[in-house]
Scaffold this motif. Structure first.
Motif, PDB file in Angstrom:
ATOM      1  N   PHE A  98       0.796  -1.239   0.000  1.00  0.00           N
ATOM      2  CA  PHE A  98       0.000   0.000   0.000  1.00  0.00           C
ATOM      3  C   PHE A  98       0.826   1.286   0.000  1.00  0.00           C
ATOM      4  O   PHE A  98       0.254   2.376   0.028  1.00  0.00           O
ATOM      5  N   GLY A  99       2.146   1.178  -0.022  1.00  0.00           N
ATOM      6  CA  GLY A  99       2.999   2.351   0.122  1.00  0.00           C
ATOM      7  C   GLY A  99       2.698   3.483  -0.822  1.00  0.00           C
ATOM      8  O   GLY A  99       2.684   4.649  -0.441  1.00  0.00           O
ATOM      9  N   GLY A 100       2.428   3.178  -2.080  1.00  0.00           N
ATOM     10  CA  GLY A 100       2.179   4.222  -3.068  1.00  0.00           C
ATOM     11  C   GLY A 100       0.730   4.642  -3.184  1.00  0.00           C
ATOM     12  O   GLY A 100       0.388   5.481  -4.023  1.00  0.00           O
ATOM     13  N   MET A 101      -0.141   4.079  -2.354  1.00  0.00           N
ATOM     14  CA  MET A 101      -1.570   4.409  -2.434  1.00  0.00           C
ATOM     15  C   MET A 101      -1.806   5.873  -2.057  1.00  0.00           C
ATOM     16  O   MET A 101      -1.360   6.323  -0.999  1.00  0.00           O
ATOM     17  N   PRO A 102      -2.515   6.643  -2.882  1.00  0.00           N
ATOM     18  CA  PRO A 102      -2.825   8.036  -2.533  1.00  0.00           C
ATOM     19  C   PRO A 102      -3.731   8.097  -1.307  1.00  0.00           C
ATOM     20  O   PRO A 102      -4.576   7.218  -1.108  1.00  0.00           O
ATOM     21  N   ILE A 103      -3.565   9.116  -0.494  1.00  0.00           N
ATOM     22  CA  ILE A 103      -4.404   9.281   0.684  1.00  0.00           C
ATOM     23  C   ILE A 103      -5.872   9.357   0.297  1.00  0.00           C
ATOM     24  O   ILE A 103      -6.756   8.874   1.022  1.00  0.00           O
ATOM     25  N   SER A 104      -6.154   9.939  -0.852  1.00  0.00           N
ATOM     26  CA  SER A 104      -7.544  10.076  -1.306  1.00  0.00           C
ATOM     27  C   SER A 104      -8.227   8.726  -1.453  1.00  0.00           C
ATOM     28  O   SER A 104      -9.439   8.598  -1.261  1.00  0.00           O
ATOM     29  N   ALA A 105      -7.461   7.674  -1.771  1.00  0.00           N
ATOM     30  CA  ALA A 105      -8.047   6.345  -1.928  1.00  0.00           C
ATOM     31  C   ALA A 105      -8.552   5.794  -0.597  1.00  0.00           C
ATOM     32  O   ALA A 105      -9.476   4.965  -0.559  1.00  0.00           O
ATOM     33  N   LEU A 106      -7.962   6.258   0.504  1.00  0.00           N
ATOM     34  CA  LEU A 106      -8.386   5.790   1.826  1.00  0.00           C
ATOM     35  C   LEU A 106      -9.736   6.369   2.235  1.00  0.00           C
ATOM     36  O   LEU A 106     -10.339   5.923   3.210  1.00  0.00           O
ATOM     37  N   GLU A 107     -10.211   7.382   1.480  1.00  0.00           N
ATOM     38  CA  GLU A 107     -11.514   7.969   1.775  1.00  0.00           C
ATOM     39  C   GLU A 107     -12.654   7.137   1.216  1.00  0.00           C
ATOM     40  O   GLU A 107     -13.806   7.285   1.636  1.00  0.00           O
ATOM     41  N   ASP A 108     -12.347   6.258   0.290  1.00  0.00           N
ATOM     42  CA  ASP A 108     -13.359   5.405  -0.337  1.00  0.00           C
ATOM     43  C   ASP A 108     -13.588   4.184   0.553  1.00  0.00           C
ATOM     44  O   ASP A 108     -12.653   3.452   0.868  1.00  0.00           O
TER      45      ASP A 108
END
Length: 378
Positions: A98-108
């Motif tokens: 998950f290192g490169g996952m954008p923070i915005s993706a955690l909002e979904d």
């Protein structure tokens, strides 16, 4: 139509000329909001602040969130050293996925499925407990991010754990202790005796200094009871005669009571390896328990439950047990219910108390007699 906007701080100030001024700020970014609420000017400044958040999150990644969390005051000052070390280890394990996952993706909220799928993969290779612990560390970080306004929600909070462990009926019986003591080195023997006679955790026992022992009692603060950067309450544990014999007969070659043969402090992993060697040698890795369908492995931590059992069987009440083990009364009650409900010693003590209490005299005198009532003839 008036729209209610979230995340606005309103500050009212009294000016030098006696008039009052109202200032409004975007809570997450700290940017000032101009104009009156509901006006085009106000809505435009609010939209710019929201866009700033989206821009920040678009460039921030899961890795960056880990760095922010592990360097925060809540992490460095309010978590124990061992907890910090484990959280860092487990979060590092999540970085390749998950290192490169954008923070915005955690909002979904659909991200929950991604984390749960990853946990299943981890469980297959490292076991359910490790998989649960890694997800718990991530959840703790996401909760911190929510509290700091970095995320709107923690979508993996309250996940159902894969690992379930009930060791409430797994106790060290006299024959197990005898077998271990007969094969263990003097260092491991001392560790068992201290654990059994104090009911303390392995980490606290390995760090226990000679300065904690005054010849009659051991005084310590448990490492795990540390909360919000403050040390736990001071425990004063009177030593049994057996424990005093062991401690008084030891040579003080180190500031710590328990050391290796060379006088060095025990590292957690090294101690575990030595303990496991003895346990396997005498068969304590496959012990038959009366209430268990399959053989179980006795752990060092089970000595803590055994100590609680012995204290209770000796007639100690929950308050007395708590002064030795360092638990809260609420926790002691739970532990007593789990560890002690089925022990033969307590059952025998209960019947002894029954038979010797004046309150049960009537019940003790009950006996059967031949019925004086004759059966009716058909």
């Amino acid at each position: 139509m008036r729209v209610k906007l979230k995340g606005i701080n309103t500050i009212r100030k009294l000016l030098a000329d006696g008039s009052r001024a109202v200032y409004r700020y975007h809570r997450a970014t700290g940017l000032p909001l101009v104009g009156e609420p509901g006006s085009a000017e106000f809505m435009a400044s609010y939209a710019r602040a929201e866009e700033t958040i989206r821009a920040r999150r678009g460039g921030e990644t899961f890795n960056a969130l880990i760095r922010a969390y592990t360097t925060s005051t809540e992490f460095t000052d309010k978590l124990g050293v061992a907890t910090q070390r484990e959280y860092k280890r487990m979060l590092t394990k999540a970085e390749p996925e998950f290192g490169g996952m954008p923070i915005s993706a955690l909002e979904d909220q659909r991200v929950r499925r991604d984390f749960l799928d990853w946990r299943e993969t981890v469980a297959k290779g490292s076991g359910d407990r490790e998989a649960d612990n890694r997800l718990s560390a991530i959840s703790a970080m996401l909760t911190w991010a929510v509290e700091r306004g970095r995320l709107p929600a923690n979508h993996i909070k309250g996940f159902k754990r894969l690992y379930h462990s009930d060791r409430s009926e797994i106790l060290w019986l006299p024959e197990h202790i005898t077998a271990f003591m007969g094969a263990a080195s003097i260092e491991m023997q001392r560790a068992l005796i201290i654990a059994l006679h104090t009911g303390q955790r392995q980490a606290d026992i390995l760090l226990m200094p000679w300065s904690a022992y005054d010849g009659t009692a051991i005084t310590l603060r448990q490492g795990k009871s540390r909360r919000n950067g403050k040390p736990g309450p001071l425990l004063n544990i009177p030593c049994t005669a057996a424990l005093r014999r062991v401690l008084d007969g030891m040579e003080r070659t180190s500031p710590l009571i328990l050391t290796t043969k060379t006088g060095q402090s025990f590292k957690k992993r090294y101690f575990a390896e030595k303990w496991e060697e003895v346990s396997k040698l005498v068969g304590l890795d496959k012990v038959a328990m009366p209430s268990m369908a399959e053989p179980v492995s006795l752990h060092f931590h089970d000595l803590r439950g055994t100590a609680i059992t012995l204290l209770s069987e000796a007639g100690c009440n929950p308050q007395q047990v708590a002064t030795i083990t360092g638990h809260s009364l609420k926790t002691v009650s739970v532990i007593l219910d789990r560890y002690l409900a089925r022990t033969r010693g307590l059952a025998e003590q209960a019947i002894f108390n029954w038979e010797n209490s004046p309150r049960t005299t009537f019940a003790n005198q009950l006996q059967t007699t031949a019925s004086p009532v004759k059966a009716r003839k058909g």
